[in-house]
Each structure stands twice: as C-alpha cells, then as structure tokens.
Write a protein that holds these residues in place. Structure first.
Motif, PDB file in Angstrom:
ATOM      1  N   PHE A 284       6.765   7.608   5.627  1.00  0.00           N
ATOM      2  CA  PHE A 284       5.917   6.894   6.576  1.00  0.00           C
ATOM      3  C   PHE A 284       6.857   6.072   7.455  1.00  0.00           C
ATOM      4  CE2 PHE A 284       3.061   8.041   3.241  1.00  0.00           C
ATOM      5  CZ  PHE A 284       1.865   8.289   3.884  1.00  0.00           C
TER       6      PHE A 284
ATOM      7  N   GLY B 186      -6.795   2.665   2.077  1.00  0.00           N
ATOM      8  CA  GLY B 186      -5.462   2.068   2.168  1.00  0.00           C
ATOM      9  C   GLY B 186      -4.756   2.389   3.477  1.00  0.00           C
TER      10      GLY B 186
ATOM     11  N   ASN C 191       1.156   3.898  -3.041  1.00  0.00           N
ATOM     12  CA  ASN C 191       0.822   5.321  -2.832  1.00  0.00           C
ATOM     13  C   ASN C 191       1.985   6.210  -3.251  1.00  0.00           C
ATOM     14  OD1 ASN C 191      -1.723   4.942  -1.915  1.00  0.00           O
ATOM     15  ND2 ASN C 191      -1.277   5.300   0.241  1.00  0.00           N
ATOM     16  N   ALA C 192       3.217   5.742  -2.947  1.00  0.00           N
ATOM     17  CA  ALA C 192       4.410   6.532  -3.277  1.00  0.00           C
ATOM     18  C   ALA C 192       4.504   6.760  -4.783  1.00  0.00           C
ATOM     19  CB  ALA C 192       5.656   5.817  -2.763  1.00  0.00           C
TER      20      ALA C 192
ATOM     21  N   ASN D  17       0.816  -1.203   0.000  1.00  0.00           N
ATOM     22  CA  ASN D  17       0.000   0.000   0.000  1.00  0.00           C
ATOM     23  C   ASN D  17       0.855   1.261   0.000  1.00  0.00           C
ATOM     24  OD1 ASN D  17      -2.259   1.724   0.567  1.00  0.00           O
ATOM     25  ND2 ASN D  17      -3.247  -0.219   1.090  1.00  0.00           N
TER      26      ASN D  17
ATOM     27  N   LYS E 278       1.605   6.429  -6.898  1.00  0.00           N
ATOM     28  CA  LYS E 278       0.354   7.071  -7.339  1.00  0.00           C
ATOM     29  C   LYS E 278       0.373   8.577  -7.120  1.00  0.00           C
ATOM     30  CE  LYS E 278      -3.131   5.036  -5.113  1.00  0.00           C
ATOM     31  NZ  LYS E 278      -4.336   4.436  -4.590  1.00  0.00           N
TER      32      LYS E 278
ATOM     33  N   ILE F 236       2.153  15.790   1.578  1.00  0.00           N
ATOM     34  CA  ILE F 236       0.828  15.920   2.213  1.00  0.00           C
ATOM     35  C   ILE F 236       0.868  17.124   3.146  1.00  0.00           C
ATOM     36  CG2 ILE F 236      -0.853  14.743   3.719  1.00  0.00           C
ATOM     37  CD1 ILE F 236       0.387  12.079   2.793  1.00  0.00           C
TER      38      ILE F 236
END
Ligand code: ADP
Length: 466
Positions: free
Chosen positions: A450, A423, A361-362, A357, A364, A394
C-alpha cells in the motif's frame, strides 16, 4: 425480478425509439428527395426553355440534322432485311446515342445557368432514346420502340436511381422519327438533401443520445444499488456476528463473577473483570466504526493537523503494534529515507488509525509468518509511506474494490477472518482528507504494497533540503 422486467421494458422502448427515429429520418429523406426533384428539376426545365428561347430553336435541332443524314445513308446503304436484325439495330441505336453525346450543347449551358443561380452545377445529363424509326417514302423500319414495349434493344446508358426526368424531345424528319427523354442527375444530391436535413438530424441524434445516456445511467445506478444492498446485508450479518462474540463472552464472564468459588478468589475476579473490560473495549471500537461511517456520510471527514515528527510517530505505532502482536512473531522492518527530525503536518490520531489498519491487515490476510516492511521516503514534493507484506495478495479484480465501503474479498485462508469491510474505506478517506492518495500494488500469493503519498506544504518542503 421486477427490476429485470423494468430493464427489459426500458430496452424495448429504447429499440422502438431508435427504430422510430430511423423511420422518421428515412421518411424525411424521401420527402426532401421529392422536394429536391421538384425544385431542381423545375430549375433545369426552365434552363432548357431559356436555352430554347435564346437560340430560337429546339435545343437538339442541330443534332437532328446530322441524324437525318445518317438515317438517309442507312436507309440507302442497308438492304431492308438487314435493318431488321438485332445486331444492326443495336449498332444504329449506339450511333444515334453517340451523336447526341458528341453534339450536346445543353449540358454546358445548364451548368452555367445553375452557377448563375447559385445552385449546385455538378450535373450529369442523359439522353435516352425511347423510340427510333427509319423510313423513306415507301418503307418504315422500327429500330427501337420502348413505348410499345419492344425494349429488347435498350440503350446502355446507366442513368442512376435518382436521375430526374426533365422533358421529351421529338423529331420527325425525312428519314427518321425519334423520341428522346432527357434526364439530369446531381452528383451532390445526397449531400444537398442531408445539408437541408441537418437541423432535424442533429435533433434526432441528440434525442437518441440523451435517451441512451439516461438508460445507461439508470442501469448503472440500479446495478450499483444492487451491489450496495448486497454489501450492506453482508455487513449486517458480519456485524451481528462480530457483536455476538464479545457479548456472549461478557455474559459468561459476568455470570461467572457471581459464582461462589470466584467471589472468594480475588485473582479469578480480577481476570474475569479484565476479560469484560477487553470485550467492552472491542464492542466500543466496533460501534465507533459504524458511527464513524454515518458521521462521514453526513459531514465528511474533519482532520486536525499538527506538526508531527514522522520517524517518532511511525516507531511508536509499530512498537505498540508489536506489543499487541507478540504471540504471532510478526517481523516488521522499517526503513527511513528522510532527513533527521523531519516534521510533517498531519492528524496524528487519524494517521495512527491508517497505519494500524494497514499493519493489522498485513497480519490478518497472511498464511505465512508475517513479514512487514515500512519504507518512508521523500519523492518530489511528497512524503511516501509504503507498507508491504508477504501475505495472500489481492487479485487485480479485487484491487479496484478493496477501498469501497463494506467490501471484503473471498479467500481460502484456513480460518475465518473477522472484519466489517470498513478498514481500507476509512484509510482512503483519511489519506484523501490530508490531500494525499493511496495506491495498491499486489500479486496474489506473494503479497501487497500500500503506497501512501502525502503532499508536503512549502514549509515542510523547505525542511527536506536540510
Ligand atoms: P476488513 O479487514 O474488515 O475485511 P478492510 O477494508 O480492511 O476490511 O479490507 C477489505 C478487504 O481487503 C479484506 O476483506 C481483505 O480481503 C482485503 N485485504 C486488505 N488488506 C489486505 C492485505 N494486506 N493482504 C491481502 N488482502 C487484504
């Protein structure tokens, strides 16, 4: 609209309640003040009476003797017309007041009297001259007469708002007539009254605090529900959109399968059935995600831990991910700072979901060539796995929300990014089910990191020493 009206009505009710409490407190204070005046005033009155009985004379008798001498001197020293001028009158009043203060023996007596009765003895006493006449056998000079309204010449003693009137003292002597009002004030009056009201004050304050708390909690819940229902409707529209794409692909592919030119071409048939299989797998994954949430909500996450060689697991996940990302030329760099063959107990399937996930995401949420760094290290009694990217980042505001269910951030990426906002929600739940934590550090426009922190059990911890 109805909710807003409810909030306004509840707010008005709260204001009325607080107003009513203030009113009750102020009424109660006035009531207690009256009671205080009666009881403490009564005590002082009896105190003066006791003084009078003990000395067997008017408590001010010795002062009146001194005053009579002063009055006789004034009558004989000043010509009559001078005793009628305001400045002389003021001076005379002042002299009489000073005599009262200098010869005051009541106040020390009352202090002792109150102490003996275990009452507050911090008092101030005031002798207020109400009327004063000087006279001899043939003449009379009104120096001051408050009773007849001639109060141009008032005494300058400030007796304060709360002073209690105790009694009057009158004297008629050879050269003067006087009327004096005696007042007593208590320095600790407010403290004494508030102490008596304390039970009521605590109750009233508690009522206000509880009502205020209920109001705030209700408001917070309403706002949360509103936000959740917005998120849910976003989720439903996302979900419908996501389901439609594979479904229509499957519909077109299966319709094509029956076409004559496809029936006769095994290569084309194989391609189409591959497409149907892939889309079917996608559909299944999405449905599983939704089923997972309801399972999670009903019975929480259950994980099955097993000893896993962490280097091997991460390499495997990253390799599989690379294969899937081939066309996107994603750069993934892994750095290990752990002993060789380091084993940790975790749920392999769920941890694979977490890493996949974060890796996807990294890619996307990235507007450049994706560069991902995975760093695995040991810190204290924990294993740290940090996954950093060079993506869009973010904002601080969104950082607080990204782990919430259905939450998706707004961004300006050129194409729409598919997703259900689930996610990171699952990522956090899985890490927490392992007893760990996940934190986010991010700078918009530069990337995100993260940081997963997994606690090691004693056996694993011992291994780190080798
Ligand atoms: P989804 O990807 O399905 O929207 P996620 O829960 O995985 O749901 O992510 C929630 C939101 O957090 C995303 O919509 C995205 O805006 C933001 N996000 C997650 N990971 C990253 C990242 N690496 N870089 C920038 N934004 C991210």
């Amino acid at each position: 609209m109805k909710k807003r009206l409810n909030i306004i009505i509840a707010f008005i009710a709260l204001v009325i309640l607080i107003g009513a409490q203030f009113y009750v407190v102020s009424e109660l204070y006035h009531l207690k003040n009256g009671e205080f005046n009666r009881s403490y005033g009564g005590e002082i009155f009896y105190g003066v009476e006791t003084y009078q009985q003990q000395k067997e004379l008017n408590p001010l008798a010795p002062v009146f003797e001194v005053m009579d001498k002063l009055a006789s001197r004034l009558i004989f020293d000043y010509p009559g017309f001078e005793l009628e001028t305001d400045t002389i009158k003021s001076g005379i009043i002042r002299s009489f007041e000073n005599l009262l203060i200098e010869n005051d023996s009541i106040t020390p007596f009352l202090e002792k009297y109150l102490e003996a009765k275990n009452l507050d003895s911090d008092i101030s006493t005031f002798f207020i001259i109400k009327s004063l006449k000087l006279h001899d056998l043939s003449r009379e000079f009104i120096i001051f007469d408050k009773t007849s309204g001639e109060d141009g010449l008032i005494n300058n003693q400030d007796i304060g708002q709360g002073a209690i009137f105790i009694r009057s003292f009158n004297a008629k002597r050879d050269y003067f007539d006087i009327e004096i009002d005696f007042y007593v004030d208590f320095s600790n009056r407010i403290r004494i009254i508030v102490r008596e009201m304390r039970f009521m004050l605590v109750l009233l304050t508690l009522t206000v605090v509880v009502v205020l708390l209920v109001y705030i909690l209700t408001l917070r819940n309403m706002l949360r529900q509103k936000k959740l229902s917005e998120l849910k409707s976003d989720f439903i529209s996302n979900m419908t959109h996501e389901l439609k794409t594979p479904l229509s692909t499957i519909a077109v592919a299966s319709a094509s399968l029956t076409l004559d030119n496809v029936l006769g071409n095994p290569e084309k048939s194989k391609n189409l059935s591959e497409i149907i299989k892939r889309q079917n797998k996608l559909l299944n994954q999405m449905i599983d995600q939704v089923l997972d949430i309801s399972a999670l909500e009903q019975s929480g996450f259950s994980i099955k831990k097993e000893p896993v060689e962490i280097k091997f697991l991460i390499e495997e996940i990253v390799e599989d991910f690379r294969v899937n990302q081939k066309e996107k030329s994603t750069g993934i760099e892994i750095e290990y700072n752990i002993p060789k063959d380091f084993y940790i107990e975790l749920d392999k399937f769920q941890m694979t979901r977490v890493l996949n996930n974060l890796l996807s995401n990294a890619v996307k949420y990235n507007d450049k060539k994706p560069l991902i760094k995975v760093v695995v290290s040991l810190k204290g009694g924990s294993l740290l796995v940090v996954i950093s990217d060079n993506g869009i980042g973010i904002s601080k505001e969104n950082q607080k929300e990204v782990f919430s269910k259905f939450y998706r951030c707004e961004h300006n990426l050129p194409k729409k990014i598919k997703g259900l906002g689930l996610g990171l929600y699952f990522v956090k739940k899985i890490v927490e089910a392992h007893g760990g934590t996940i934190n986010l550090e991010s700078t918009p426009g530069r990337g995100s990191s993260f940081i997963i922190n997994l606690p090691l059990n004693s056996k694993e911890y011992e291994n780190t020493a080798c």
